[in-house]
Design a protein around this motif. Sequence first.
Motif: not given
Length: 168
Positions: A6-9, A15-20, A42-46, A49-52
């Motif tokens: 499941v997506s962490a967001c 963890v979304r690009y906008d920090g939400q 969160c695939p991007e964080m894994s 990739m930073p937040v935001p």
Amino acid sequence: MNKILVSACLMGHAVRYDGQSKPLAHPAIARWIEEGRLVTICPEMSAGMPVPRPPAEIEGGATGEDVLAGRARVVDITGGDVTEEFGQAAENALALATETGCRYALLIDGSPSCGSGFVYDGTFSGHRQAGNGVTAALLKQAGIAVYSDREVEQLVAGLAADEAHHAA
């Protein structure tokens, strides 16, 4: 017991690009948490990739399948090429799904990573198009059933049918 990536967001992680986050409230989610079915990423964080982070889209109206095949890139709104990061994110999600026995995935729609019903067209204008993000595409290619955050009822039905079949 079938596990679900499941997506962490969707689980309330910011963890979304906008920090939400985009927490998904559904009785099935609460039940799956109690049952220990959910594997969160969160695939991007894994992929580090930073937040935001700057919003990113798959260029040229392409899809995650095009990115995986090397026919398209993922670019952020500043013009930065983040294709490699999104590829690593997809590989990380698939590795986690495989390690934990996830045969299903519940992912946030619209994301250039997790989108499964739609992604944005690469113009950063808010225009949607049908298609998969990079992670959703890779998971589907690996035989994992991918559902969007709008398809929880279909996932509930799919799980029930799968478990009834295996119980028989």
